[in-house]
Every structure is written in C-alpha cells, then in structure tokens.
Design a protein around this motif. Structure first.
Motif, short mmCIF file in Angstrom:
data_model
loop_
_atom_site.label_atom_id
_atom_site.label_comp_id
_atom_site.label_asym_id
_atom_site.label_seq_id
_atom_site.Cartn_x
_atom_site.Cartn_y
_atom_site.Cartn_z
N ASN A 78 0.81 -1.22 0.00
CA ASN A 78 0.00 0.00 0.00
C ASN A 78 0.85 1.27 0.00
O ASN A 78 0.31 2.37 0.15
CB ASN A 78 -0.93 0.02 1.22
N LEU A 79 2.16 1.11 -0.16
CA LEU A 79 3.06 2.26 -0.18
C LEU A 79 3.81 2.32 -1.51
O LEU A 79 3.94 1.34 -2.22
CB LEU A 79 4.05 2.17 0.97
N PRO B 111 -1.60 11.34 -2.76
CA PRO B 111 -0.98 10.38 -1.85
C PRO B 111 -0.65 11.03 -0.50
O PRO B 111 -0.31 12.21 -0.44
CB PRO B 111 0.30 9.97 -2.59
N SER B 112 -0.72 10.24 0.55
CA SER B 112 -0.37 10.75 1.88
C SER B 112 1.13 10.59 2.09
O SER B 112 1.69 9.52 1.82
CB SER B 112 -1.12 9.97 2.96
N VAL C 167 4.58 9.82 3.93
CA VAL C 167 4.99 8.97 5.05
C VAL C 167 6.32 9.45 5.60
O VAL C 167 6.43 9.81 6.77
CB VAL C 167 5.07 7.50 4.62
N SER D 261 1.71 7.00 0.39
CA SER D 261 0.68 5.98 0.23
C SER D 261 0.41 5.72 -1.24
O SER D 261 0.63 6.58 -2.10
CB SER D 261 -0.61 6.43 0.93
N ARG D 262 -0.04 4.53 -1.54
CA ARG D 262 -0.40 4.16 -2.91
C ARG D 262 -1.83 4.61 -3.18
O ARG D 262 -2.73 4.40 -2.36
CB ARG D 262 -0.28 2.65 -3.10
#
Length: 212
Positions: free
Chosen positions: A11-12, A44-45, A47, A61-62
């Motif tokens: 998910n990344l 995207p978030s 990280v 994030s994906r």
C-alpha cells in the motif's frame, strides 16, 4: 523520459528522484504535506522523505485508480476531474500560498523558453507545415500581452492526464515535482493544452473548461 523511479511496496510507493534540479524533491514533499492537511484524500499521503540532493526518496501511500490519459474520458470523469482541480487550486490558505515558489513552468519561464526554442535554426528537412506553425506561433507570442487577471492558486504544475487517476467515483492527483503557486488561467491551460489532451486521449477540452 521520466525523471524518477517508482517502486511499489504493498500500500506504499517509493519515489526515487534521478535528479533534483529546480528542487523537484522539495516541491513534491511540500505539496504532499500541505495537501494531507488541507485536502486529505486528494493526493498520496506523505509517510517520510530523504531529501538529500543526490539521492532523494519519498515514501507515500499508494493511490488506486486508472490514468485518464490514453482513454476516452467520459463526461462524468471530466466533471470529477474539474472538481478535483478546483479543490487542488483552492486547497492552500492564501497566507501559505503567498510563501510558495511559483510552479517550475510559470508564465514568465514558459514564454522565455519558447522564445529560445523559436530562435534556434530548424533542419533543412523540416516539413513546411512545421516551419509555418512555428512562425505563426512566434508571431502570436510577440503580440500577446499576458496580463494576469485571475487569482493565484496552488497547482501541481503538470497537466499530463496520466497524473489524474479515476477510481470509479473521483479523481486523485499524483506527481507534484513541478508544483507551486500559479495563475488560475495558466493552471487550466496546462491541462487544456497539454499534448495528452489532444494526441492520445479522447478528451473534451471545451466541456472541461465549461466547469470553470
């Protein structure tokens, strides 16, 4: 022609920058951080990031979705794209927006670059239509005033429809390495006049602009 590499980890996503000219890595991280606060879910978030100029990487994030480029963009997708672009442009508070650098290809830089290109000689084998097009384009550029009449907005700085992902109900945005402050009209023109809107995609530009 990509200036970065992408590695998916579940998910990344890891984005590795091959070059950090014009602060691409810093622009991307700044944009993701600001949008996570003021328009969560649009992009995207973030990280974490290693912003070293020689080997910059950003972990984010994906985002699920299919690129709009290379397809027939349906009316409901265009409406969703217009909604996303509006949210993106208006997301950052004016006090913060004023502190951001201009997008890489702002109006002044774009005009200077185009004039430089047009001053370069063309090969003798260049098609007549290309020669004529450049001449007419240069003539138009020379008589244009480019008065900025619209409010400054936040912009991802790349109108490529491949950067807009349709997830079935809304459109998300990726790729912010050219992002910054822009004029609203110029920001819309980046999408309307991008090669992806005209060459390999069925995209109703007039319908898109009608939403603004």
């Amino acid at each position: 022609m990509s200036g970065h590499g992408i590695e998916e980890r579940g998910n990344l996503v890891v984005k590795r920058f091959r070059g950090c000219d014009q602060g691409k890595h810093e622009r991307e991280w700044r944009a993701l951080t600001l949008l996570a606060e003021y328009a969560p879910g649009l992009a995207p978030s973030p990280v974490r990031a290693d912003l070293d100029d020689t080997s910059a990487t950003i972990l984010m994030s994906r985002v699920d979705g299919m690129p709009l480029r290379g397809s027939r963009v349906r009316p409901e997708q265009i409406t969703a794209l217009a909604s996303t672009v509006t949210k993106l442009q208006d997301a950052i508070p004016s006090r913060l927006l004023a502190q951001l650098p201009a997008v890489t290809w702002d109006q002044t830089y774009a005009v200077e670059e185009i004039r430089t290109w047009c001053a370069q000689p063309l090969p003798e084998s260049t098609a007549h239509a290309v020669v004529r097009a450049r001449k007419e384009g240069s003539r138009w550029l020379d008589r244009s005033t480019f008065a900025v009449s619209t409010a400054p907005v936040f912009c991802n700085g790349d109108g490529n429809l491949a950067n807009y992902l349709w997830d079935g109900s809304r459109v998300h945005v990726v790729d912010f390495e050219y992002s910054g402050r822009n004029d609203r009209t110029m920001a819309l023109a980046e999408i309307a006049e991008h090669v992806s809107s005209w060459v390999d995609t069925d995209f109703d530009v007039s319908y898109f602009l009608g939403h603004f």
